[in-house]
Design an enzyme around this catalytic site. Structure first.
Site, mmCIF file in Angstrom:
data_model
loop_
_atom_site.group_PDB
_atom_site.id
_atom_site.type_symbol
_atom_site.label_atom_id
_atom_site.label_comp_id
_atom_site.label_asym_id
_atom_site.label_seq_id
_atom_site.Cartn_x
_atom_site.Cartn_y
_atom_site.Cartn_z
ATOM 1 N N LYS A 132 0.850 -1.204 0.000
ATOM 2 C CA LYS A 132 0.000 0.000 0.000
ATOM 3 C C LYS A 132 0.883 1.251 0.000
ATOM 4 C CE LYS A 132 -1.724 1.644 4.012
ATOM 5 N NZ LYS A 132 -1.427 3.074 4.269
ATOM 6 N N ASN A 133 1.898 1.262 0.858
ATOM 7 C CA ASN A 133 2.689 2.482 1.032
ATOM 8 C C ASN A 133 3.712 2.700 -0.069
ATOM 9 O OD1 ASN A 133 1.143 2.974 3.212
ATOM 10 N ND2 ASN A 133 2.684 2.408 4.741
ATOM 11 N N ARG B 187 -4.735 10.597 3.660
ATOM 12 C CA ARG B 187 -3.727 11.621 3.888
ATOM 13 C C ARG B 187 -2.633 11.605 2.836
ATOM 14 N NH1 ARG B 187 -2.693 13.631 7.960
ATOM 15 N NH2 ARG B 187 -0.484 13.475 7.486
ATOM 16 N N CYS C 289 -5.001 12.512 12.370
ATOM 17 C CA CYS C 289 -5.719 11.229 12.343
ATOM 18 C C CYS C 289 -5.559 10.609 13.729
ATOM 19 C CB CYS C 289 -5.152 10.330 11.254
ATOM 20 S SG CYS C 289 -3.587 9.599 11.685
ATOM 21 N N ARG D 181 0.132 14.500 12.605
ATOM 22 C CA ARG D 181 0.590 14.272 11.223
ATOM 23 C C ARG D 181 0.820 15.588 10.462
ATOM 24 N NH1 ARG D 181 -1.114 9.047 9.821
ATOM 25 N NH2 ARG D 181 0.513 9.056 8.241
ATOM 26 N N PRO D 182 1.651 16.501 10.984
ATOM 27 C CA PRO D 182 1.886 17.768 10.271
ATOM 28 C C PRO D 182 2.619 17.527 8.946
ATOM 29 C CG PRO D 182 3.399 17.539 12.100
ATOM 30 C CD PRO D 182 2.463 16.376 12.179
ATOM 31 N N ILE D 183 2.616 18.539 8.063
ATOM 32 C CA ILE D 183 3.356 18.434 6.793
ATOM 33 C C ILE D 183 4.337 19.598 6.672
ATOM 34 C CG2 ILE D 183 1.584 17.126 5.542
ATOM 35 C CD1 ILE D 183 0.829 19.877 4.217
ATOM 36 N N ASP D 184 4.739 20.160 7.816
ATOM 37 C CA ASP D 184 5.641 21.327 7.801
ATOM 38 C C ASP D 184 6.947 21.030 7.056
ATOM 39 O OD1 ASP D 184 5.893 19.560 10.111
ATOM 40 O OD2 ASP D 184 7.563 20.830 10.712
ATOM 41 N N ASP E 242 4.554 0.639 11.950
ATOM 42 C CA ASP E 242 3.322 0.028 11.425
ATOM 43 C C ASP E 242 3.158 -1.424 11.868
ATOM 44 O OD1 ASP E 242 3.444 1.748 8.207
ATOM 45 O OD2 ASP E 242 2.891 2.397 10.222
ATOM 46 N N ARG F 210 -8.735 -0.463 4.433
ATOM 47 C CA ARG F 210 -7.905 0.561 3.797
ATOM 48 C C ARG F 210 -6.551 -0.019 3.399
ATOM 49 N NH1 ARG F 210 -6.777 5.717 6.910
ATOM 50 N NH2 ARG F 210 -5.527 5.834 5.023
HETATM 51 C C1 EPZ Z 1 4.236 6.981 6.161
HETATM 52 O O1 EPZ Z 1 3.459 8.022 6.727
HETATM 53 C C2 EPZ Z 1 3.316 5.773 6.076
HETATM 54 N N1 EPZ Z 1 2.182 6.080 5.191
HETATM 55 C C3 EPZ Z 1 2.806 5.417 7.478
HETATM 56 O O2 EPZ Z 1 2.007 4.238 7.365
HETATM 57 C C4 EPZ Z 1 4.017 5.101 8.362
HETATM 58 O O3 EPZ Z 1 3.575 4.830 9.666
HETATM 59 C C5 EPZ Z 1 4.977 6.305 8.367
HETATM 60 O O4 EPZ Z 1 5.350 6.645 7.007
HETATM 61 C C6 EPZ Z 1 6.251 6.012 9.163
HETATM 62 O O5 EPZ Z 1 6.896 4.899 8.615
HETATM 63 C C7 EPZ Z 1 2.360 6.007 3.842
HETATM 64 O O6 EPZ Z 1 3.447 5.725 3.361
HETATM 65 C C8 EPZ Z 1 1.164 6.299 2.991
HETATM 66 P P1 EPZ Z 1 6.321 10.367 8.252
HETATM 67 P P2 EPZ Z 1 4.044 9.544 6.734
HETATM 68 O O7 EPZ Z 1 6.241 11.620 7.447
HETATM 69 O O8 EPZ Z 1 4.849 9.773 5.511
HETATM 70 C C9 EPZ Z 1 6.353 13.670 11.666
HETATM 71 C C10 EPZ Z 1 0.128 2.869 7.686
HETATM 72 O O9 EPZ Z 1 -0.356 2.360 8.707
HETATM 73 N N2 EPZ Z 1 6.304 14.647 10.565
HETATM 74 O O10 EPZ Z 1 7.522 9.482 8.087
HETATM 75 O O11 EPZ Z 1 2.930 10.454 7.030
HETATM 76 C C11 EPZ Z 1 5.073 12.852 11.762
HETATM 77 O O12 EPZ Z 1 4.101 13.533 12.514
HETATM 78 C C12 EPZ Z 1 0.609 4.305 7.723
HETATM 79 O O13 EPZ Z 1 0.278 2.293 6.580
HETATM 80 C C13 EPZ Z 1 6.405 15.999 10.855
HETATM 81 O O14 EPZ Z 1 6.508 16.392 12.015
HETATM 82 O O15 EPZ Z 1 5.017 9.478 7.998
HETATM 83 C C14 EPZ Z 1 5.545 11.595 12.444
HETATM 84 O O16 EPZ Z 1 5.607 11.836 13.839
HETATM 85 C C15 EPZ Z 1 0.367 4.960 9.084
HETATM 86 N N3 EPZ Z 1 6.382 16.902 9.830
HETATM 87 C C16 EPZ Z 1 6.966 11.418 11.903
HETATM 88 O O17 EPZ Z 1 7.359 12.701 11.389
HETATM 89 C C17 EPZ Z 1 6.255 16.498 8.529
HETATM 90 O O18 EPZ Z 1 6.246 17.379 7.630
HETATM 91 C C18 EPZ Z 1 7.078 10.400 10.771
HETATM 92 O O19 EPZ Z 1 6.117 10.757 9.792
HETATM 93 C C19 EPZ Z 1 6.153 15.128 8.255
HETATM 94 C C20 EPZ Z 1 6.192 14.214 9.280
#
Ligand code: EPZ
Length: 418
Positions: free
Chosen positions: A22-23, A92, A116, A121-124, A304, A397
């Site tokens: 999926k990811n 997302r 969620c 889950r910020p995107i900063d 995960d 999902r």
């Molecule tokens: C991906 O999410 C996966 N989703 C998640 O899988 C997975 O848990 C995660 O990576 C970590 O491995 C997909 O690939 C679609 P991150 P993502 O950006 O990209 C913080 C599942 O169950 N952060 O690596 O959203 C964030 O809040 C899902 O399949 C910021 O602060 O994860 C988190 O604490 C759940 N600012 C950490 O970083 C940002 O701009 C890691 O998030 C981005 C992230």
């Protein structure tokens, strides 16, 4: 809404195949926006999230056709460059259309994804990365508006490892002017899979899978064909289903190198596993020891798989300490496991599990998020009596026909209406 009704008792035995990741397929689908024409993806899992991504692409003037596990995406210049809130709030990962739209067309309007169950889950870091590449970013009334005549390659350094941030910036960089170096990049196998597809499209990328990725921007890309890597989280979930019931289970069509942190922990707990390049077998074992786990970015223990492993530790012998370092609220499954008589003390990012064989007792529980649902299904396999897992739409999902796969190993899992 659907629910699963699970009867404990069967020991799972036999072989089962993992589906595509999926990811990985989600970023790949958005990468298609980078090149007009027909993109073909094989080993695409049948998941709600893939359907949601397809609907968003269709709103961006794409034509998406599924033929079994093959997806054909015909891309043309979109009439609008907006990813509407209705799509993004459902899934997302829709934020991953920002990089492709911005770098190909010079603008994008994408709804903020919002939080969620597992965290804010910020995107900063995504937005900071695009600003570093020269984009004008404004956020108003819940939408990100991004403008850039042409992104300019430069050095992008992530404060913290982000999978989605790495994917978004990587997709932005492939059509930028000049060279981009992404430092502190995520190293997940899904990043490597995305980079391999972008290279097939004509992108110039080096270092995917390491913490420094180098991209030389090109002027155009062309559509290509690709087979999605196996889903390491589903494969790990199926392996734990064998472990928790004391069965002998082989997971085929997977890549054991993608979840070695899990297999290392299963061996530490006392399980005997053997692997080939495309399959892994866990041998039957009744008693196994509690072990401590701390989640971390790849190649560390995948966040995960944390919930699923906690279900296993609740029937291990001894006390296990599980530390969640990636998300701030990923213990929603703890209270549901406690309803099944698990002995767990949750703190902020640490949970103490006092495991005991045969401890779990069947009860109605509620899924709160994708991986929590999987955890409760695994617990239901060994919770004495009957367990009902409600709100199973969370599971759909990210898992293709999980009840069919588990039943093929001997589990008693039925899908019913709530
Ligand atoms: C991906 O999410 C996966 N989703 C998640 O899988 C997975 O848990 C995660 O990576 C970590 O491995 C997909 O690939 C679609 P991150 P993502 O950006 O990209 C913080 C599942 O169950 N952060 O690596 O959203 C964030 O809040 C899902 O399949 C910021 O602060 O994860 C988190 O604490 C759940 N600012 C950490 O970083 C940002 O701009 C890691 O998030 C981005 C992230």
């Amino acid at each position: 809404m659907d629910k699963f009704v699970i009867k404990s008792g069967p020991v799972l035995n036999g072989e089962v195949a993992a589906s595509g990741a999926k990811n990985s397929v989600l970023p790949l689908m958005f990468a298609a926006l980078l090149a007009d024409g027909e993109h073909i993806f094989h080993n695409v899992p049948k998941l709600q999230d893939v359907d949601s991504a397809a609907q968003l692409l269709e709103s961006l003037s794409c034509e998406v056709k599924r033929d079994g596990h093959t997806l054909r995406i015909k891309v043309q210049k979109p009439k609008s460059f907006e990813a509407h809130y209705d799509f993004v709030r459902k899934m997302r990962a829709s934020i991953l259309c920002l990089g492709p739209l911005l770098t190909k067309y010079g603008h994008a309007v994408v709804s903020l994804p919002g939080g969620c169950a597992i965290g804010t889950r910020p995107i900063d870091q995504h937005l900071d990365g695009f600003k570093t590449l020269g984009a004008e970013i404004t956020v108003e009334s819940g939408y990100v508006k991004a403008e850039a005549k042409k992104l300019k390659g430069t050095n992008v350094v992530f404060d913290g490892v982000t999978v989605g941030g790495t994917e978004n910036i990587l997709m932005g960089a492939v059509l930028a002017d000049g060279k981009t170096t992404i430092e502190n990049a995520a190293k997940e196998p899904e990043i490597v899979d995305l980079a391999e597809y972008l290279i097939k499209m004509g992108a110039k990328i080096k270092g995917a899978g390491t913490s420094v990725i180098e991209v030389i921007g090109v002027s155009t890309l062309k559509p290509a064909e690709h087979t999605v890597i196996p889903d390491r989280i589903e494969a790990g979930t199926l392996l734990i289903a064998g472990a928790i019931t004391g069965g002998h289970v082989t997971v085929n069509e997977c890549n054991p190198k993608h979840f070695e942190a899990l297999t290392h922990k299963l061996r530490e707990s006392g399980f005997d596993l053997s692997a080939t390049d495309t399959s892994i077998t866990i041998k039957a074992r009744k008693e196994f020891q509690a072990v401590d786990v701390t989640t971390a970015p790849f190649p560390g223990f995948a966040t995960d798989l944390q919930a699923q492993f906690m279900a296993l530790m609740s029937v291990a012998s001894g006390t296990s300490v599980v530390t969640e370092t990636i998300f701030e609220n990923r213990f929603m499954h703890v209270q549901e496991l406690v309803r099944l008589n698990a002995d767990i003390v949750p703190k902020t990012r640490v949970a103490i599990i006092r495991g005991a064989p045969g401890q779990l007792l069947g009860a109605p529980v509620m899924a709160t998020d994708l991986r929590a649902s999987a955890c409760l299904v695994l617990a239901g396999l060994v919770a004495k009596g009957e367990t009902t897992v409600n709100r199973i739409y969370h599971l759909d999902r990210g898992y293709e026909n999980l009840e069919v796969k588990l039943s093929s190993l001997g589990a008693k899992v039925l899908r019913a209406k709530e």
